[in-house]
Design a protein around this motif. Structure first.
Motif, PDB file in Angstrom:
ATOM      1  N   ILE A 114     -13.693   7.000  -7.392  1.00  0.00           N
ATOM      2  CA  ILE A 114     -13.973   5.514  -7.387  1.00  0.00           C
ATOM      3  C   ILE A 114     -12.843   4.799  -6.320  1.00  0.00           C
ATOM      4  CG2 ILE A 114     -13.446   3.564  -9.169  1.00  0.00           C
ATOM      5  CD1 ILE A 114     -14.346   5.598 -11.388  1.00  0.00           C
ATOM      6  N   GLY A 115     -11.781   5.307  -6.197  1.00  0.00           N
ATOM      7  CA  GLY A 115     -10.844   4.612  -5.387  1.00  0.00           C
ATOM      8  C   GLY A 115     -11.289   4.473  -3.900  1.00  0.00           C
ATOM      9  N   LEU A 116     -11.620   5.482  -3.474  1.00  0.00           N
ATOM     10  CA  LEU A 116     -12.348   5.706  -2.125  1.00  0.00           C
ATOM     11  C   LEU A 116     -13.614   5.064  -1.841  1.00  0.00           C
ATOM     12  CD1 LEU A 116     -11.427   9.400  -1.105  1.00  0.00           C
ATOM     13  CD2 LEU A 116     -10.588   7.342  -0.343  1.00  0.00           C
ATOM     14  N   ALA A 117     -14.363   5.137  -2.997  1.00  0.00           N
ATOM     15  CA  ALA A 117     -15.819   4.489  -2.896  1.00  0.00           C
ATOM     16  C   ALA A 117     -15.887   2.924  -2.881  1.00  0.00           C
ATOM     17  CB  ALA A 117     -16.774   5.084  -4.059  1.00  0.00           C
ATOM     18  N   VAL A 118     -14.937   2.506  -3.715  1.00  0.00           N
ATOM     19  CA  VAL A 118     -15.065   0.920  -3.941  1.00  0.00           C
ATOM     20  C   VAL A 118     -13.890   0.142  -2.931  1.00  0.00           C
ATOM     21  CG1 VAL A 118     -14.710  -0.820  -5.562  1.00  0.00           C
ATOM     22  CG2 VAL A 118     -15.553   1.273  -6.438  1.00  0.00           C
ATOM     23  N   SER A 119     -13.144   0.924  -2.424  1.00  0.00           N
ATOM     24  CA  SER A 119     -12.112   0.314  -1.698  1.00  0.00           C
ATOM     25  C   SER A 119     -12.656  -0.415  -0.574  1.00  0.00           C
ATOM     26  CB  SER A 119     -10.889   1.284  -1.220  1.00  0.00           C
ATOM     27  OG  SER A 119     -11.437   2.409  -0.510  1.00  0.00           O
ATOM     28  N   PRO A 120     -13.653  -0.057   0.170  1.00  0.00           N
ATOM     29  CA  PRO A 120     -14.286  -0.827   1.439  1.00  0.00           C
ATOM     30  C   PRO A 120     -14.601  -2.191   0.925  1.00  0.00           C
ATOM     31  CG  PRO A 120     -15.133   1.431   1.463  1.00  0.00           C
ATOM     32  CD  PRO A 120     -14.343   1.281   0.081  1.00  0.00           C
ATOM     33  N   LEU A 121     -14.883  -2.411  -0.369  1.00  0.00           N
ATOM     34  CA  LEU A 121     -15.324  -3.759  -0.962  1.00  0.00           C
ATOM     35  C   LEU A 121     -14.039  -4.829  -1.006  1.00  0.00           C
ATOM     36  CD1 LEU A 121     -17.782  -2.538  -3.476  1.00  0.00           C
ATOM     37  CD2 LEU A 121     -18.404  -3.216  -1.117  1.00  0.00           C
ATOM     38  N   VAL A 122     -12.821  -4.249  -1.039  1.00  0.00           N
ATOM     39  CA  VAL A 122     -11.754  -5.021  -1.390  1.00  0.00           C
ATOM     40  C   VAL A 122     -10.702  -5.302  -0.169  1.00  0.00           C
ATOM     41  CG1 VAL A 122     -11.802  -4.314  -4.018  1.00  0.00           C
ATOM     42  CG2 VAL A 122     -10.306  -3.065  -2.114  1.00  0.00           C
ATOM     43  N   ASP A 123      -9.952  -6.544  -0.270  1.00  0.00           N
ATOM     44  CA  ASP A 123      -9.101  -6.672   1.076  1.00  0.00           C
ATOM     45  C   ASP A 123      -8.064  -5.472   1.128  1.00  0.00           C
ATOM     46  OD1 ASP A 123      -7.991  -8.109   2.904  1.00  0.00           O
ATOM     47  OD2 ASP A 123      -6.981  -9.584   1.939  1.00  0.00           O
ATOM     48  N   TYR A 124      -7.455  -5.144   2.295  1.00  0.00           N
ATOM     49  CA  TYR A 124      -6.727  -4.039   2.571  1.00  0.00           C
ATOM     50  C   TYR A 124      -7.165  -2.829   2.341  1.00  0.00           C
ATOM     51  CZ  TYR A 124      -3.388  -7.610   3.469  1.00  0.00           C
ATOM     52  OH  TYR A 124      -2.579  -8.638   3.796  1.00  0.00           O
ATOM     53  N   GLY A 125      -8.326  -2.649   1.778  1.00  0.00           N
ATOM     54  CA  GLY A 125      -8.896  -1.160   1.645  1.00  0.00           C
ATOM     55  C   GLY A 125      -8.391  -0.327   0.931  1.00  0.00           C
ATOM     56  N   ALA A 126      -8.678   1.175   1.322  1.00  0.00           N
ATOM     57  CA  ALA A 126      -8.044   2.222   0.630  1.00  0.00           C
ATOM     58  C   ALA A 126      -6.717   2.158   0.853  1.00  0.00           C
ATOM     59  CB  ALA A 126      -8.694   3.551   1.456  1.00  0.00           C
ATOM     60  N   ALA A 127      -6.233   1.699   1.909  1.00  0.00           N
ATOM     61  CA  ALA A 127      -4.558   1.629   2.225  1.00  0.00           C
ATOM     62  C   ALA A 127      -3.974   0.532   1.057  1.00  0.00           C
ATOM     63  CB  ALA A 127      -4.284   1.174   3.728  1.00  0.00           C
ATOM     64  N   GLY A 128      -4.604  -0.452   0.885  1.00  0.00           N
ATOM     65  CA  GLY A 128      -4.108  -1.341  -0.090  1.00  0.00           C
ATOM     66  C   GLY A 128      -4.001  -0.891  -1.304  1.00  0.00           C
ATOM     67  N   VAL A 129      -5.009  -0.032  -2.047  1.00  0.00           N
ATOM     68  CA  VAL A 129      -5.177   0.691  -3.088  1.00  0.00           C
ATOM     69  C   VAL A 129      -4.252   1.653  -3.269  1.00  0.00           C
ATOM     70  CG1 VAL A 129      -6.727   1.885  -4.683  1.00  0.00           C
ATOM     71  CG2 VAL A 129      -7.530   0.060  -3.681  1.00  0.00           C
ATOM     72  N   ALA A 130      -4.101   2.517  -2.264  1.00  0.00           N
ATOM     73  CA  ALA A 130      -3.159   3.782  -2.317  1.00  0.00           C
ATOM     74  C   ALA A 130      -1.683   3.243  -2.440  1.00  0.00           C
ATOM     75  CB  ALA A 130      -3.534   4.557  -1.000  1.00  0.00           C
ATOM     76  N   LEU A 131      -1.299   2.101  -1.769  1.00  0.00           N
ATOM     77  CA  LEU A 131      -0.203   1.469  -1.874  1.00  0.00           C
ATOM     78  C   LEU A 131       0.329   1.225  -3.287  1.00  0.00           C
ATOM     79  CD1 LEU A 131       2.665   0.495  -0.398  1.00  0.00           C
ATOM     80  CD2 LEU A 131       1.679  -1.694  -0.206  1.00  0.00           C
ATOM     81  N   VAL A 132      -0.427   0.421  -3.940  1.00  0.00           N
ATOM     82  CA  VAL A 132      -0.352   0.192  -5.283  1.00  0.00           C
ATOM     83  C   VAL A 132      -0.032   1.352  -6.173  1.00  0.00           C
ATOM     84  CG1 VAL A 132      -0.726  -1.027  -7.330  1.00  0.00           C
ATOM     85  CG2 VAL A 132      -1.384  -1.920  -5.236  1.00  0.00           C
ATOM     86  N   VAL A 133      -0.977   2.350  -5.996  1.00  0.00           N
ATOM     87  CA  VAL A 133      -0.831   3.577  -6.807  1.00  0.00           C
ATOM     88  C   VAL A 133       0.122   4.560  -6.636  1.00  0.00           C
ATOM     89  CG1 VAL A 133      -2.423   5.507  -7.418  1.00  0.00           C
ATOM     90  CG2 VAL A 133      -3.411   3.641  -7.159  1.00  0.00           C
ATOM     91  N   CYS A 134       0.361   4.512  -5.220  1.00  0.00           N
ATOM     92  CA  CYS A 134       1.579   5.526  -4.980  1.00  0.00           C
ATOM     93  C   CYS A 134       2.959   4.679  -5.243  1.00  0.00           C
ATOM     94  CB  CYS A 134       1.641   5.785  -3.304  1.00  0.00           C
ATOM     95  SG  CYS A 134       0.201   6.985  -2.860  1.00  0.00           S
ATOM     96  N   ALA A 135       2.946   3.566  -5.123  1.00  0.00           N
ATOM     97  CA  ALA A 135       4.353   2.998  -5.739  1.00  0.00           C
ATOM     98  C   ALA A 135       4.385   3.149  -6.933  1.00  0.00           C
ATOM     99  CB  ALA A 135       4.274   1.395  -5.136  1.00  0.00           C
ATOM    100  N   TRP A 136       3.481   2.888  -7.875  1.00  0.00           N
ATOM    101  CA  TRP A 136       3.461   2.991  -9.195  1.00  0.00           C
ATOM    102  C   TRP A 136       4.171   4.514  -9.404  1.00  0.00           C
ATOM    103  CZ3 TRP A 136      -0.050   6.070 -11.863  1.00  0.00           C
ATOM    104  CH2 TRP A 136      -0.060   6.135 -13.525  1.00  0.00           C
ATOM    105  N   CYS A 137       3.336   5.471  -8.847  1.00  0.00           N
ATOM    106  CA  CYS A 137       4.028   6.923  -9.250  1.00  0.00           C
ATOM    107  C   CYS A 137       5.494   6.996  -8.763  1.00  0.00           C
ATOM    108  CB  CYS A 137       3.046   8.102  -8.314  1.00  0.00           C
ATOM    109  SG  CYS A 137       1.395   8.096  -8.748  1.00  0.00           S
ATOM    110  N   TRP A 138       5.726   6.446  -7.600  1.00  0.00           N
ATOM    111  CA  TRP A 138       7.111   6.562  -6.846  1.00  0.00           C
ATOM    112  C   TRP A 138       8.123   5.776  -7.969  1.00  0.00           C
ATOM    113  CZ3 TRP A 138       9.242   2.733  -2.682  1.00  0.00           C
ATOM    114  CH2 TRP A 138      10.607   3.466  -2.142  1.00  0.00           C
ATOM    115  N   PHE A 139       7.676   4.814  -8.589  1.00  0.00           N
ATOM    116  CA  PHE A 139       8.726   4.206  -9.500  1.00  0.00           C
ATOM    117  C   PHE A 139       8.720   4.815 -11.006  1.00  0.00           C
ATOM    118  CE2 PHE A 139       7.745   0.123  -6.973  1.00  0.00           C
ATOM    119  CZ  PHE A 139       9.125  -0.028  -6.356  1.00  0.00           C
TER     120      PHE A 139
END
Length: 209
Positions: A114-139
């Motif tokens: 879902i993240g990869l399929a939908v990310s082209p439709l949103v600002d910052y794409g897959a990198a933007g989604v990955a930053l939020v998710v990875c930062a959440w895991c990091w914290f």
């Protein structure tokens, strides 16, 4: 990060966002400094959002708020900037939270699809989604996610065409530790996002830009 430090980072990001959006909507991007500073906005908000989600453990209510406000903001977003796609940045945050909810339920493959399929439709794409998710895991204390945060920031730099986003981490480290009495006001930043876009849309139409 301290509570006041997180709010301070958000206020700094809000000021930078306003300058960037005024420059884009009303000044035809004439001021490069405002545009460059604006590249810090998304990673700063993304990192603070991830930290708050770990602290408050309230992903589902946050997702509901983001979906509603992202839909409301899309019209003034289009009127202010003249394009509807990719969807505004609140949709990026909402998609990241959907991925998180699936991740918590251990539906890892579906989360990635879902993240990869939908990310082209949103600002910052897959990198933007990955930053939020990875930062959440990091914290949350998952050390491997630090590499994900770094990779996502590099992806955002590629998306932006410059390296300004890399300053988000040192800014977060410096300001997030400051113990200042800044209260957290729910809905304030979401309301401001919609409101300032509406004002920019009206001014853009009035000025004919």
């Amino acid at each position: 990060m301290t509570s006041g430090g997180r709010e301070l980072v958000k206020w700094v990001a809000l000021v930078l966002m306003t300058g960037d959006h005024v420059n884009r909507a009303l000044l035809e991007g004439a001021y490069l400094g405002l545009a460059d500073a604006g590249r810090l906005v998304f990673p700063l908000f993304a990192l603070v959002l991830a930290c708050n989600l770990v602290r408050l453990q309230a992903i589902r209510p946050a997702l509901q708020r983001l979906v509603v406000v992202a839909l409301v903001a899309q019209v003034p977003y289009y009127l202010a900037f003249g394009y509807a796609m990719p969807l505004n940045v609140l949709a990026t945050f909402a998609l990241a939270l959907v991925v998180m909810l699936l991740w918590i339920r251990e539906r890892w493959i579906l989360a990635c699809v879902i993240g990869l399929a939908v990310s082209p439709l949103v600002d910052y794409g897959a990198a933007g989604v990955a930053l939020v998710v990875c930062a959440w895991c990091w914290f949350r204390g998952e050390r491997w996610a630090a590499l994900g945060v770094a990779a996502a920031l590099v992806g955002i730099c590629v998306y932006n065409g410059n390296a300004w986003a890399l300053l988000a981490l040192p800014i977060l480290w410096a300001l997030g530790r400051v113990d200042v009495p800044i209260p957290r006001v729910r809905w304030l930043f979401l309301a401001y996002y919609v409101g300032h876009l509406a004002v920019l849309a009206v001014l853009a139409a009035w000025l004919g830009v």
